[in-house]
Design a protein around this motif. Structure first.
Motif, PDB file in Angstrom:
ATOM      1  N   PHE A 205      16.325   1.093  10.979  1.00 52.99           N
ATOM      2  CA  PHE A 205      16.073  -0.251  10.444  1.00 52.99           C
ATOM      3  C   PHE A 205      14.595  -0.328  10.030  1.00 52.99           C
ATOM      4  N   ASP A 206      14.362  -0.710   8.778  1.00 56.50           N
ATOM      5  CA  ASP A 206      13.031  -0.569   8.195  1.00 56.50           C
ATOM      6  C   ASP A 206      12.549  -1.867   7.539  1.00 56.50           C
ATOM      7  N   SER A 207      11.695  -2.619   8.235  1.00 54.55           N
ATOM      8  CA  SER A 207      11.191  -3.873   7.652  1.00 54.55           C
ATOM      9  C   SER A 207      10.115  -3.614   6.586  1.00 54.55           C
ATOM     10  N   GLY A 208       9.846  -2.300   6.300  1.00 51.06           N
ATOM     11  CA  GLY A 208       8.864  -1.946   5.284  1.00 51.06           C
ATOM     12  C   GLY A 208       9.474  -1.459   3.990  1.00 51.06           C
ATOM     13  N   SER A 209      10.793  -1.614   3.820  1.00 47.76           N
ATOM     14  CA  SER A 209      11.431  -1.241   2.556  1.00 47.76           C
ATOM     15  C   SER A 209      12.684  -2.088   2.375  1.00 47.76           C
TER      16      SER A 209
ATOM     17  N   SER B  28      10.897   6.272  -2.697  1.00 47.50           N
ATOM     18  CA  SER B  28       9.969   7.125  -1.957  1.00 47.50           C
ATOM     19  C   SER B  28       9.160   6.224  -1.031  1.00 47.50           C
ATOM     20  N   TYR B  29       8.874   6.721   0.140  1.00 42.43           N
ATOM     21  CA  TYR B  29       8.248   5.938   1.201  1.00 42.43           C
ATOM     22  C   TYR B  29       6.784   6.303   1.373  1.00 42.43           C
ATOM     23  N   GLY B  30       6.093   5.485   2.144  1.00 43.30           N
ATOM     24  CA  GLY B  30       4.669   5.681   2.368  1.00 43.30           C
ATOM     25  C   GLY B  30       4.346   7.045   2.949  1.00 43.30           C
ATOM     26  N   ASP B  31       5.283   7.640   3.658  1.00 40.47           N
ATOM     27  CA  ASP B  31       4.996   8.944   4.282  1.00 40.47           C
ATOM     28  C   ASP B  31       5.407  10.102   3.389  1.00 40.47           C
ATOM     29  N   GLY B  32       5.816   9.779   2.133  1.00 45.05           N
ATOM     30  CA  GLY B  32       6.152  10.855   1.199  1.00 45.05           C
ATOM     31  C   GLY B  32       7.607  11.264   1.233  1.00 45.05           C
ATOM     32  N   SER B  33       8.371  10.724   2.172  1.00 43.57           N
ATOM     33  CA  SER B  33       9.805  11.040   2.207  1.00 43.57           C
ATOM     34  C   SER B  33      10.521  10.248   1.119  1.00 43.57           C
ATOM     35  N   GLY B  34      11.788  10.599   0.856  1.00 41.21           N
ATOM     36  CA  GLY B  34      12.493   9.898  -0.214  1.00 41.21           C
ATOM     37  C   GLY B  34      13.964  10.222  -0.247  1.00 41.21           C
TER      38      GLY B  34
ATOM     39  N   GLY C 147      20.368   7.259   7.533  1.00 40.34           N
ATOM     40  CA  GLY C 147      20.033   6.376   6.429  1.00 40.34           C
ATOM     41  C   GLY C 147      19.179   5.225   6.920  1.00 40.34           C
ATOM     42  N   LEU C 148      18.824   4.385   5.992  1.00 40.55           N
ATOM     43  CA  LEU C 148      17.915   3.263   6.279  1.00 40.55           C
ATOM     44  C   LEU C 148      18.554   1.930   5.937  1.00 40.55           C
ATOM     45  N   VAL C 149      18.256   0.926   6.738  1.00 37.40           N
ATOM     46  CA  VAL C 149      18.602  -0.457   6.412  1.00 37.40           C
ATOM     47  C   VAL C 149      17.292  -1.158   6.075  1.00 37.40           C
TER      48      VAL C 149
ATOM     49  N   GLY D 132       6.299  -8.242  -1.595  1.00 38.34           N
ATOM     50  CA  GLY D 132       7.652  -7.875  -1.191  1.00 38.34           C
ATOM     51  C   GLY D 132       7.734  -7.377   0.244  1.00 38.34           C
ATOM     52  N   PHE D 133       6.563  -7.245   0.893  1.00 41.66           N
ATOM     53  CA  PHE D 133       6.530  -6.875   2.321  1.00 41.66           C
ATOM     54  C   PHE D 133       6.433  -8.129   3.184  1.00 41.66           C
ATOM     55  N   TRP D 134       6.660  -7.964   4.472  1.00 45.54           N
ATOM     56  CA  TRP D 134       6.390  -9.050   5.446  1.00 45.54           C
ATOM     57  C   TRP D 134       4.891  -8.991   5.728  1.00 45.54           C
TER      58      TRP D 134
ATOM     59  N   ALA E  81      -2.069  -7.323   6.408  1.00 44.31           N
ATOM     60  CA  ALA E  81      -1.288  -6.284   7.073  1.00 44.31           C
ATOM     61  C   ALA E  81       0.187  -6.584   6.854  1.00 44.31           C
ATOM     62  N   ILE E  82       1.000  -5.543   6.975  1.00 47.14           N
ATOM     63  CA  ILE E  82       2.451  -5.756   6.934  1.00 47.14           C
ATOM     64  C   ILE E  82       3.047  -5.339   8.265  1.00 47.14           C
ATOM     65  N   ALA E  83       4.147  -5.954   8.627  1.00 45.38           N
ATOM     66  CA  ALA E  83       4.912  -5.598   9.834  1.00 45.38           C
ATOM     67  C   ALA E  83       6.008  -4.639   9.389  1.00 45.38           C
ATOM     68  N   ASP E  84       5.898  -3.384   9.817  1.00 47.50           N
ATOM     69  CA  ASP E  84       6.750  -2.333   9.274  1.00 47.50           C
ATOM     70  C   ASP E  84       7.413  -1.505  10.374  1.00 47.50           C
ATOM     71  N   THR E  85       8.660  -1.817  10.693  1.00 48.64           N
ATOM     72  CA  THR E  85       9.359  -1.072  11.752  1.00 48.64           C
ATOM     73  C   THR E  85       9.644   0.368  11.323  1.00 48.64           C
ATOM     74  N   GLY E  86       9.526   0.657  10.024  1.00 49.62           N
ATOM     75  CA  GLY E  86       9.834   1.995   9.520  1.00 49.62           C
ATOM     76  C   GLY E  86       8.672   2.960   9.603  1.00 49.62           C
ATOM     77  N   THR E  87       7.516   2.476  10.066  1.00 52.24           N
ATOM     78  CA  THR E  87       6.343   3.338  10.260  1.00 52.24           C
ATOM     79  C   THR E  87       6.096   3.485  11.759  1.00 52.24           C
ATOM     80  N   THR E  88       5.867   4.694  12.204  1.00 55.45           N
ATOM     81  CA  THR E  88       5.771   4.974  13.646  1.00 55.45           C
ATOM     82  C   THR E  88       4.510   4.399  14.267  1.00 55.45           C
TER      83      THR E  88
ATOM     84  N   GLN F   1      -2.835  -3.230   5.479  1.00 57.01           N
ATOM     85  CA  GLN F   1      -2.669  -2.303   6.579  1.00 57.01           C
ATOM     86  C   GLN F   1      -1.182  -2.221   6.914  1.00 57.01           C
ATOM     87  N   ILE F   2      -0.796  -1.144   7.567  1.00 56.52           N
ATOM     88  CA  ILE F   2       0.630  -0.931   7.857  1.00 56.52           C
ATOM     89  C   ILE F   2       0.806  -0.872   9.371  1.00 56.52           C
ATOM     90  N   TRP F   3       1.173  -1.998   9.939  1.00 55.58           N
ATOM     91  CA  TRP F   3       1.317  -2.089  11.395  1.00 55.58           C
ATOM     92  C   TRP F   3       2.747  -1.776  11.772  1.00 55.58           C
TER      93      TRP F   3
HETATM   94  O1  LIG Z   1       7.409   3.233   3.437  1.00 53.68           O
HETATM   95  C1  LIG Z   1       6.877   2.568   4.301  1.00 53.68           C
HETATM   96  C2  LIG Z   1       5.421   2.110   4.168  1.00 53.68           C
HETATM   97  C3  LIG Z   1       5.428   0.900   3.266  1.00 53.68           C
HETATM   98 CL1  LIG Z   1       3.781   0.444   2.875  1.00 53.68          CL
HETATM   99  N1  LIG Z   1       7.543   2.127   5.444  1.00 53.68           N
HETATM  100  N2  LIG Z   1       8.848   2.443   5.616  1.00 53.68           N
HETATM  101  C4  LIG Z   1       9.202   3.749   5.830  1.00 53.68           C
HETATM  102  N3  LIG Z   1      10.481   4.155   5.789  1.00 53.68           N
HETATM  103  C5  LIG Z   1      10.594   5.551   6.013  1.00 53.68           C
HETATM  104  C6  LIG Z   1       9.144   5.981   6.197  1.00 53.68           C
HETATM  105  N4  LIG Z   1       8.378   4.757   6.053  1.00 53.68           N
END
Ligand SMILES: O=C(CCCl)NNC1=[NH+]CCN1
Length: 329
Positions: free
Chosen positions: A32-36, A76-82, A122-124, A191-193, A215-222, A302-304
């Protein structure tokens, strides 16, 4: 409809938090990804190599799946994955909250980090639908689609360090946090929180103003990726902390005492991030050197990520575009 709760289970080292959803009757564990803002899933249309070890959605086995002719996604995501693939619609049920006609992004290609992470299929995406990558017609997130029928237009993240927590849709369970939630306005333009972060303090130290960062609240970033102003001030209070190129970021002796970090959210709430949560993990099996859960980013906002969520219960209100926080119970 109504509300729904699912257990959020951390992967090892709390890299991400996974929960089960049902797509066309097929139960699939997702990140579950609040960052995408894309709901995409591993599928039987991937190569056999990519599918190996995963639960793969099979569109031909769902009686309710409908192909969205001519539609495609590529993210594609902030960490380069896609991931990339085709699109259809199906019924999605998350802990009882159900959406019919949800856009399901069926992966035909995924990057290596997704293939090797066999716990996730997969991602939600739970950020705002304006970030959705489906073309030619952008699609809505599960939360966007569910909102009208949820008891309340909210979802919450209750993520715990090394323990199970929960994601809940349509309800705010006040037994899960201390006191009352502090609400901050969300800047929806990106488009982010996303919210303002105007100041911070380290431990019992003085409060320092930041130069109007967000800053954004992003559950998808560790990790918690914060401004260099915050990160420098924080680790100046941690003896033995240093940038460690071989580890890929700031490390410190695992015996170090880590102060709490207080960060402003929206101008009127200082969110406490526990020092213990900022000790992310040892960099190797000797357990001598530990990797910081707080790392610097030049990205604005910032990506919290999950490090912040382990200290704060977070409520996302799509009705009035606000974010609520309180310390976990
Ligand atoms: O892509 C980002 C950063 C948005 Cl600024 N978070 N979400 C995510 N999903 C998989 C890896 N990271």
């Amino acid at each position: 409809s109504g509300s729904g709760t699912v257990t959020a289970t951390p992967e090892s080292q709390d890299v991400e938090y996974l929960a089960p959803i049902s797509i066309g009757g097929q139960s699939i564990v997702m990140d579950f990804d609040s960052g995408s803002s894309d709901l995409w899933v591993f599928s039987t249309q991937l190569s056999a190599t990519a599918q190996k070890g995963h639960t793969n959605f099979d569109t031909t086995k769902s009686t309710t799946f409908k192909t969205m002719t001519g539609a495609a996604f590529s993210i594609s995501y902030g960490d380069g994955s896609g991931a990339a693939g085709t699109v259809g619609t199906d019924t999605v049920n998350i802990g009882g909250a159900t959406v019919t006609g949800q856009a399901i992004e069926v992966a035909t290609a995924v990057s290596s980090s997704f293939v090797s992470d066999t716990n996730s299929n997969g991602l939600v995406g739970l950020a705002f639908s304006k970030l959705n990558t489906v073309s030619p017609t952008q699609q809505k997130t599960f939360f966007d689609n569910a909102m009208a029928t949820l008891a309340q237009p909210v979802f919450t993240a209750d993520l715990r360090k090394g323990a199970v927590g929960s994601y809940e849709f349509g309800n705010i369970d006040s037994t899960k946090f201390n006191g009352s939630l502090s609400w901050a306005a969300v800047n929806t333009t990106t488009g982010f929180w996303q919210f303002s972060n105007s100041k911070f303090s380290v431990g019992t130290g003085a409060t320092t103003a930041t130069d109007g960062t967000q800053a954004i609240a992003d559950t998808g970033t560790t990790l918690m990726l914060a401004s260099s102003a915050i990160v420098t001030a924080y680790y100046s209070q941690v003896s033995g902390a240093a940038n460690d190129a071989s580890a890929g970021g700031i490390t410190f002796p695992c015996t170090a005492t880590l102060p709490d970090l207080n960060v402003d959210v929206g101008g009127n709430y200082m969110a406490l991030v526990r020092g213990d949560d900022i000790n992310y993990a040892p960099v190797d099996s000797t357990g001598t050197t530990c990797f910081g859960g707080l790392q610097a980013t030049t990205n604005d906002p910032q990506i919290w990520g999950d490090i912040m969520f382990k200290s704060q219960f977070v409520a996302f209100n799509g009705g009035n575009n606000s974010i609520g926080m309180a310390p976990h119970q």
